[in-house]
Design an enzyme around this catalytic site. Sequence first.
Site, PDB file in Angstrom:
ATOM      1  N   HIS A  56      34.688  34.328  57.120  1.00 57.16           N
ATOM      2  CA  HIS A  56      35.871  34.400  57.535  1.00 57.16           C
ATOM      3  C   HIS A  56      36.613  35.467  56.841  1.00 57.16           C
ATOM      4  CE1 HIS A  56      36.450  31.566  54.218  1.00 57.16           C
ATOM      5  NE2 HIS A  56      37.821  31.430  54.343  1.00 57.16           N
ATOM      6  N   HIS A  58      39.415  35.779  54.737  1.00 53.27           N
ATOM      7  CA  HIS A  58      40.205  35.647  53.683  1.00 53.27           C
ATOM      8  C   HIS A  58      39.665  36.434  52.399  1.00 53.27           C
ATOM      9  CE1 HIS A  58      42.160  31.561  54.628  1.00 53.27           C
ATOM     10  NE2 HIS A  58      42.744  32.397  55.160  1.00 53.27           N
ATOM     11  N   ASP A  60      39.055  36.297  49.398  1.00 52.93           N
ATOM     12  CA  ASP A  60      37.930  36.003  48.464  1.00 52.93           C
ATOM     13  C   ASP A  60      36.653  35.559  49.144  1.00 52.93           C
ATOM     14  OD1 ASP A  60      39.237  33.504  49.860  1.00 52.93           O
ATOM     15  OD2 ASP A  60      38.679  32.206  48.042  1.00 52.93           O
ATOM     16  N   HIS A  61      36.682  36.254  50.281  1.00 55.19           N
ATOM     17  CA  HIS A  61      35.459  35.986  51.104  1.00 55.19           C
ATOM     18  C   HIS A  61      34.846  37.169  51.684  1.00 55.19           C
ATOM     19  CE1 HIS A  61      34.759  31.611  50.926  1.00 55.19           C
ATOM     20  NE2 HIS A  61      36.343  31.629  50.824  1.00 55.19           N
ATOM     21  N   HIS A 113      40.170  26.372  59.479  1.00 58.63           N
ATOM     22  CA  HIS A 113      40.659  26.960  58.277  1.00 58.63           C
ATOM     23  C   HIS A 113      41.328  28.125  58.630  1.00 58.63           C
ATOM     24  CE1 HIS A 113      40.948  27.888  54.018  1.00 58.63           C
ATOM     25  NE2 HIS A 113      40.229  28.962  54.181  1.00 58.63           N
ATOM     26  N   ASP A 132      34.528  27.907  53.786  1.00 54.04           N
ATOM     27  CA  ASP A 132      35.770  27.013  53.696  1.00 54.04           C
ATOM     28  C   ASP A 132      36.048  25.715  54.653  1.00 54.04           C
ATOM     29  OD1 ASP A 132      35.851  28.506  51.501  1.00 54.04           O
ATOM     30  OD2 ASP A 132      37.923  29.362  51.789  1.00 54.04           O
ATOM     31  N   HIS A 170      33.284  26.823  47.157  1.00 59.64           N
ATOM     32  CA  HIS A 170      34.167  26.551  46.159  1.00 59.64           C
ATOM     33  C   HIS A 170      33.741  25.139  45.321  1.00 59.64           C
ATOM     34  CE1 HIS A 170      37.369  29.635  46.965  1.00 59.64           C
ATOM     35  NE2 HIS A 170      36.989  29.107  48.423  1.00 59.64           N
TER      36      HIS A 170
END
Length: 253
Positions: A56, A58, A60-61, A113, A132, A170
């Site tokens: 996805h 985001h 942090d991805h 998400h 996530d 995570h």
Amino acid sequence: MPVTVHQFPCLQDNYGFLVRDDATGLAACIDTPDAGAILAELQRLGWRLALILNTHWHPDHAGGNAEVQAATGAQVVGPAEVTRIAQLDREVRGGDHVMLGETRFEVIESGGHTLGHIAYYDAADHLAFVGDTLFALGCGRLFEGQPDQMWASLQRLAALPDDTRVYCAHEYTASNARFALSVDDDPTVAARAAEVFAARERGEPTVPTTIGLEKATNPFLRAPKLAARIGAAGQPDYQAFAAVRAAKDVFKG
């Protein structure tokens, strides 16, 4: 064909994943949470990166895509939403597949998400990279999607074989376990929570998990069984899930 998965912690609570097709030696990274850490691990292992597989958009991805691609020449594959922050070489969606050498990853739609979130499933090796969407004893917050969408996504993952290893992005499991204990008094949940707390005390990861373990203990997958306890008796399954998700969103334990 067998694969080797290398997992390592990065950022505050993310995991990085490198997966190597043993037949060809080609490797992929699942998301790019920390470009520096990914490149350091590749150099240490001596692996050649062919693919970046985003789940996805985001940061942090997908935030490390450009740096990792510039250093390795890897092709970037992911859902269309990744183009909000990075370039894609190939757009994929649920029902597509991606080849890493001789290893086939099926793309599973897993929105909720984020709207376009996807997961990658290697049926031959019984493993899934779920970003996530599904966590050990938890699931992702609904930043963009609705409860019915996320419930449907979780059901697609729950339909995978019970022995499927689930690599979530995570280390949230201790917090998730505390919440699970607050809504579910099943002894199996209590036993798993104790194992999780002990593992974290020893500094051990709780990822990967398995589909079977999550079906047995994850309150988000068990939501219909918890309906009466959480005030959702007689409601559709996705509304029971919504009640569990809403309770977790305000949980302070």
